[in-house]
Design a protein around this motif. Structure first.
Motif, mmCIF file in Angstrom:
data_model
loop_
_atom_site.group_PDB
_atom_site.id
_atom_site.type_symbol
_atom_site.label_atom_id
_atom_site.label_comp_id
_atom_site.label_asym_id
_atom_site.label_seq_id
_atom_site.Cartn_x
_atom_site.Cartn_y
_atom_site.Cartn_z
ATOM 1 N N PHE A 184 0.882 -1.181 0.000
ATOM 2 C CA PHE A 184 0.000 0.000 0.000
ATOM 3 C C PHE A 184 0.920 1.232 0.000
ATOM 4 N N GLY A 186 1.438 4.175 -1.530
ATOM 5 C CA GLY A 186 0.986 5.581 -1.486
ATOM 6 C C GLY A 186 2.066 6.568 -1.841
ATOM 7 N N SER A 189 6.806 6.729 1.534
ATOM 8 C CA SER A 189 7.755 6.929 2.648
ATOM 9 C C SER A 189 8.450 5.629 3.037
ATOM 10 N N ALA A 210 -0.049 7.059 -7.353
ATOM 11 C CA ALA A 210 0.872 6.609 -6.297
ATOM 12 C C ALA A 210 2.008 5.790 -6.912
ATOM 13 N N PRO A 609 -1.920 0.505 5.333
ATOM 14 C CA PRO A 609 -3.124 0.399 4.491
ATOM 15 C C PRO A 609 -4.053 1.591 4.679
ATOM 16 N N GLU A 650 -10.415 -0.413 -4.788
ATOM 17 C CA GLU A 650 -9.755 0.373 -3.732
ATOM 18 C C GLU A 650 -10.360 0.015 -2.376
HETATM 19 C C1 LIG Z 1 -2.421 5.269 3.931
HETATM 20 S S1 LIG Z 1 -2.013 5.250 2.218
HETATM 21 C C2 LIG Z 1 -0.329 4.890 2.217
HETATM 22 C C3 LIG Z 1 0.495 6.096 2.553
HETATM 23 C C4 LIG Z 1 1.976 5.855 2.518
HETATM 24 N N1 LIG Z 1 2.427 4.967 3.561
HETATM 25 C C5 LIG Z 1 2.739 7.175 2.613
HETATM 26 O O1 LIG Z 1 3.531 7.355 3.529
HETATM 27 O O2 LIG Z 1 2.503 8.024 1.782
HETATM 28 C C6 LIG Z 1 -2.833 3.847 1.645
HETATM 29 C C7 LIG Z 1 -2.639 3.516 0.176
HETATM 30 O O3 LIG Z 1 -3.341 2.318 -0.134
HETATM 31 C C8 LIG Z 1 -3.701 2.362 -1.500
HETATM 32 N N2 LIG Z 1 -4.722 1.331 -1.771
HETATM 33 C C9 LIG Z 1 -6.036 1.359 -1.515
HETATM 34 N N3 LIG Z 1 -6.606 0.201 -1.891
HETATM 35 C C10 LIG Z 1 -5.621 -0.581 -2.387
HETATM 36 C C11 LIG Z 1 -5.580 -1.901 -2.902
HETATM 37 N N4 LIG Z 1 -6.667 -2.644 -2.997
HETATM 38 N N5 LIG Z 1 -4.375 -2.359 -3.301
HETATM 39 C C12 LIG Z 1 -3.253 -1.609 -3.211
HETATM 40 N N6 LIG Z 1 -3.255 -0.371 -2.737
HETATM 41 C C13 LIG Z 1 -4.422 0.148 -2.316
HETATM 42 C C14 LIG Z 1 -4.146 3.775 -1.704
HETATM 43 O O4 LIG Z 1 -4.069 4.125 -3.076
HETATM 44 C C15 LIG Z 1 -3.149 4.542 -0.823
HETATM 45 O O5 LIG Z 1 -2.084 5.002 -1.566
#
Ligand SMILES: C[S@@+](CC[C@H](N)C(=O)[O-])C[C@H]1O[C@@H](n2cnc3c(N)ncnc32)[C@H](O)[C@@H]1O
Length: 1003
Positions: A184, A186, A189, A210, A609, A650
């Motif tokens: 996940f 995003g 980081s 992302a 996540p 998502e």
């Molecule tokens: C909380 S963010 C991650 C933030 C990251 N750790 C950062 O520091 O920027 C969660 C991420 O999960 C992704 N996401 C949501 N559903 C997903 C899925 N089914 N498979 C993979 N990624 C998914 C979103 O696009 C988002 O970028």
């Protein structure tokens, strides 16, 4: 197979991590957040510390090695003696109590040298983390290498130990660290920090934006590392010798060079739409502050517009009246400026004045009547309701009128009225292309109510012209770079970046990614929902929050200025980020659904996540996707196949995608369990998996003030997926101010440390579970306390070891044969925590135990003498003795404890014949109010009392927290948090004799 415990499964220097994470929020230069916006990024400091602590062994697993370290032993032996003394006292107390038929807690096992050696080693690892998390050390090779060495040492131990593993070749190669994966990813980081720590990093995310951000962060820079720029010459001057370009510096320089090329080229094409302002003598005559500029032409920073609707008052039905949320342009002290509308000739015009408005309240309110879409007609004062504004805008009658202009002065902003011709020039802009994609989901919150249904509607025509021009230039720049790169010696092999190319074509595409990011940054500052911030004199971005709100008066930035919202600032930020990366190890980024990915196989995993419905990434990121697709589709055809960001898979619980709350929740939980299963099934067996869980503030405060249902549901999903928990670390990264003073600050996220649960995990009864809690929690708590965890974090951190016990079983069954729920397990863990803390009272002297019991009931308030006397009997002391000890005041049949401020400053512990832990803690609090130095002086005289003092502070903090005595809680929390510093200063300071002499004037 048994794997070594990792540091993160035992202790973490949370305070240092939290402090660095909070500090990082204000860092702008070189931080990945400036490369491209992503919502809810984790702080790099936290990501780095967590991955490090997840990879290094806990010292308790290699005490045999520590024992052979003579220097460490010399340090440990005196500490052991002190610890044994305290233990011996507790043992005697317990013995006495038993012979008097009283109850006293079990003193526990005798402290051992191994324990102390491990503690000292943990302290050393903490020091490494403390340095590692500092922003200044992000590119400090010495600090980073020290951490990498530590990781390698643990890795070699693992390889040696598992040389006979049936898959030793793939899993335990002593020349290669395992790779890292975040499914996940995003804003990237976590993979970025894994790479920095020396791991080959894999990042995946469902969202193409992302994915692209991660490519720009970890995949592209290593491909072109240590190469000189293809344009190392600026203005005819060689910038640096070809072999002096390190890391991504060459790439950064090319991004800057071609970014400047794009800017200049765009200016040639559309610069006429961004005219300068001429300060005419007429204008200067009306405004004395403009005199120094008379006759000069100034570059515009922004044009400020007010949206308009036809007046609802029939007498002015033809007038387009402005919807203005404030007439203040600048509220900076001494630099105030405001708009003053002038009503004339059946209409109105805007003037701009410098200085304080005559009626500040009216100026601040603009034409607004109250919160929301409630305005008044500038011409008649008639109210303009929200419904009226919506109806007018849906009928296509919402317009906009230029209200003011902000220009670049001599190191100041110059606020001007609308200059003739400027509005007309803006209206002449005709975009060749616009993103006609519909706003969906979260993006539809407000704008469609006002007839804004597509992304194109969010921008003015002039903004669309700018964005399309710059997007087209990204494509043109690519061709130019390809030619330059080939001429500079890159193989002109035509092999694209997406196919693994590293030649001229791939390099041109790589630079193009950063150029496109600068266009996205432009989009963020060039929409008609950006406002002018009158307090800071800057343009605010589109995504001030995680939504697209309606904005009444907006600022239209000039991409060609050198101020707020200009194109080059995005380019420069990319360049700074690239210079701060250390691209020496490969990065791999793919688009994948976390619920169905196989990238995690045999990798170290740390991930974050989405949390429930907190942020709708896919909806929001469409805003950027439409522009990226326009400029980068030929480079990443697969990533940009769809017209919009794919949404169906998502993992967010939104009602509009799933019809009802229940279905949304079902989808989210089902998907999360699947995603977690992928991790439990694939993770490298030698390491725990770390998972961030983001708290929403509202959830952390239910009636009891601790448990949150969202948290339980998430824990449930993780456990269901086959994980056992071995740690839960609260990260407090969202608040500001002095951490030591901010007791009420809640954790903003929790890091769960998990291991796959054994297939043959046994079933336990509730009683067995409780017994295991009682035996194991005290040891785990002692570790946490010695690692100086803040009292405010103790309860949350204690859930980790508690849950480790609960999840070690396949199931815990209650008396009726039903499985014990996570909620019930959490309640039992909290109960045991309370008991353990209460039991630590066994380490205290009788007077202190009396004082704790009294405090629990009365705090520092008065109570009956009789009660005090009865209690003193039970605690084996007397009220008069307690008075002599200097703990309480007994007067006229009433008794109360002294609070720290009342304690005598001249107290000399070396002369106190009845020294108690209670007094010690409260005198230290008194001294701490004057600073850590003062407390350290006192501690130096007190000698080795650390454990009981800290335990008492924890105990008193828990009591205060339960009773909601915030002020007292603050004092105890501060003492614990300052403890390492107080101890350090006490050690460093002069000898006790010298201090006694200085403090008390005694020989
Ligand atoms: C909380 S963010 C991650 C933030 C990251 N750790 C950062 O520091 O920027 C969660 C991420 O999960 C992704 N996401 C949501 N559903 C997903 C899925 N089914 N498979 C993979 N990624 C998914 C979103 O696009 C988002 O970028």
């Amino acid at each position: 197979m048994n794997y070594r415990k990792k540091l993160i499964e035992v202790a973490l220097p949370l305070d240092a991590i939290n402090e660095a994470s909070v500090r990082e929020k204000s860092i702008r230069h070189g931080h990945p957040s400036t490369l491209h916006l992503w919502w809810a990024r984790r702080p790099l400091a936290a990501a780095r510390a967590v991955i490090f602590a997840q990879m290094v062994d806990d010292p308790s697993t290699y005490v045999d090695l520590l024992r052979s370290d003579a220097r460490l032993r010399r340090k440990a032996e005196p500490l052991l003696k002190e610890r044994q003394k305290v233990w011996e006292k507790a043992r005697q107390t317990a013995g006495l109590a038993a012979s008097d038929n009283n109850s006293a807690p079990d003193p526990g096992p005798e402290p051992t040298l191994d324990q102390i050696l491990a503690e000292l080693e943990r302290e050393r690892l903490f020091k490494i983390i403390e340095e590692l998390v500092e922003w200044e050390n992000t590119t400090n090779e010495t600090v980073l290498q020290q951490a990498r060495d530590e990781i390698w040492q643990s890795w070699r131990r693992a390889c040696a130990e598992h040389a006979d593993h049936p898959r030793a070749k793939e899993l335990f190669d002593r020349r290669k660290l395992p790779a890292f994966h975040d499914p996940f990813a995003g804003g990237g980081s976590l993979p970025l920090e894994a790479q920095r720590l020396g791991l080959e990093a894999y990042a995946s995310d469902l969202n193409p934006v992302a994915v692209l951000i991660n490519k720009a962060m970890i995949e592209i820079p290593p491909k072109f590392a240590d190469r000189p720029p293809v344009r190392p010459v600026t203005n005819g001057k060689q910038i640096a010798a070809p072999n002096t370009w390190q890391g991504a510096q060459g790439l950064a320089e090319d991004v800057r060079y071609y970014g400047q090329w794009m800017r200049d080229e765009a200016e040639k094409r559309i610069g006429h739409l961004y005219p300068e302002v001429k300060i005419t003598p007429g204008l200067a005559a009306e405004r004395p502050d403009l005199k120094p500029y008379s006759g000069r032409s100034l570059t515009v920073i922004a044009w400020l517009w007010a949206r308009t609707v036809k007046s609802p008052n029939p007498a002015f039905a033809a007038v387009d009246v402005p919807l203005v949320s404030t007439f203040m342009l600048s509220t900076r002290k001494g630099k105030e400026a405001y708009v003053e509308p002038v009503i004339e000739a059946g209409g109105y015009r805007f003037t701009v004045k410098a200085g304080q408005p005559p009626n500040p309240k009216a100026a601040r309110s603009g034409t607004k009547l109250s919160r929301g879409a409630n305005f008044q007609c500038l011409m008649s004062g008639s109210p303009i309701t929200g419904d009226y504004i919506k109806a007018e805008s849906m009928a296509g009658r919402m317009g906009a009128r230029l209200m003011a202009i902000v220009a670049e002065g001599d190191r100041e902003r110059v606020y001007l009225p609308p200059i003739p011709g400027h509005e007309e020039i803006a209206r002449k802009a005709r975009p060749k292309w616009k993103p006609e994609n519909e706003l969906v989901g979260k993006c539809r919150d407000q704008l469609p109510l006002y007839g804004m249904n597509t992304f194109a509607d969010i921008f003015t025509d002039r903004q669309l012209v700018a964005l399309t021009t710059f997007s087209d230039l990204v494509q043109e720049a690519r061709e130019l770079i390809r030619r330059d790169a080939a001429a500079a010696g890159f193989p002109d092999d035509g092999k694209p970046l997406a196919a693994g190319g590293t030649g001229a074509t791939a390099y041109a595409e790589a630079v193009g990614v950063y150029l496109a990011f600068a266009v996205d940054k432009g989009a963020n500052y060039w929409s008609s929902i950006c406002t002018w911030h009158s307090g800071r004199d800057t343009i605010t971005s589109t995504f001030g929050r995680q939504a697209l709100p309606m904005v009444w008066d907006y600022a239209e930035a000039n991409p060609f200025s050198v101020s707020s919202g200009n194109f080059m600032s995005g380019i420069n930020q990319s360049g700074r980020f690239l210079k701060s990366t250390l691209p020496n190890i490969k990065g791999n980024v793919i688009q994948a659904d976390a619920a169905a990915q196989f990238t995690s196989k045999d990798k170290l995993i740390s991930t974050d996540p989405p949390y429930y419905d907190n942020i709708c990434y896919a909806d929001l990121s469409d805003f950027f996707y439409v522009w990226l697709r326009h400029s980068l589709k030929p480079v990443f055809p697969k990533l940009f196949t769809t017209l919009e960001v794919p949404k169906a898979d998502e993992l967010v619980a939104t009602i509009y995608r799933h019809d009802s709350i229940e279905r949304a929740e079902e989808f989210f939980l089902g998907g999360m369990i699947k995603a977690m299963r992928q991790l439990a099934g694939q993770a490298h067996p030698a390491f725990p998996v770390t998972i961030y869980y983001a708290f929403r503030q509202s959830e952390t405060t239910d009636e009891e003030g601790t448990v949150s249902t969202g948290w339980e549901t998430f824990l449930d999903a993780v456990i269901h997926a086959g994980f056992a928990l071995t740690g839960t670390w609260p990260l407090r990264t969202e608040y500001t101010g002095n951490l030591k003073k901010n007791v009420s600050a809640l954790a903003s996220s929790i890091v769960l440390v998990c291991r796959p649960r054994a297939d043959d995990a046994p079933v336990a009864t509730r009683r067995e579970f409780v017994n295991a809690l009682k035996t194991e929690l005290p040891v785990a708590l002692a570790h946490l306390q010695r690692s100086n965890i803040a009292p405010v974090d103790l309860a949350q951190a204690a859930i980790g070891p508690g849950m480790a016990i609960y999840t070690r079983y396949a199931q815990v069954i209650d008396a009726r044969g039903n499985p014990l729920s996570v909620r019930e397990a959490l309640a039992l863990i909290n109960e045991t925590l309370d008991e353990v803390l209460a039991e630590q009272e066994g380490d205290f002297d009788a007077d202190t135990r009396w004082a704790v019991a009294w405090f629990e009931q009365f705090g520092f308030d008065e109570g009956e003498y009789g009660l005090a006397e009865t209690l003193s009997k039970a605690k084996n002391t007397s009220v008069s003795g307690l008075g002599e000890a200097g703990i309480l005041l007994s007067r006229e049949g009433r008794v109360r404890l002294f609070c720290p401020q009342e304690l005598p400053a001249e107290w000399n512990p070396s002369r106190d014949s009845r020294l108690t832990v209670w007094e010690t803690v409260h005198h230290l609090i008194r001294a701490l109010e004057q600073g850590e130095e003062a407390a350290a002086d006192l501690l130096a005289v007190l000698g080795g009392q650390a454990d009981p003092v800290r335990e008492l502070a924890y105990r008193l903090y828990t009591i205060c927290e339960r009773k909601k005595w915030a002020r007292e809680a603050l004092a105890y929390n501060s003492l614990v948090q300052s403890w390492p510093e107080i101890e350090r200063l006490a050690r460093e300071n002069r000898g006790p004799q010298e201090i006694v002499q200085r403090l008390f004037g005694e020989e």
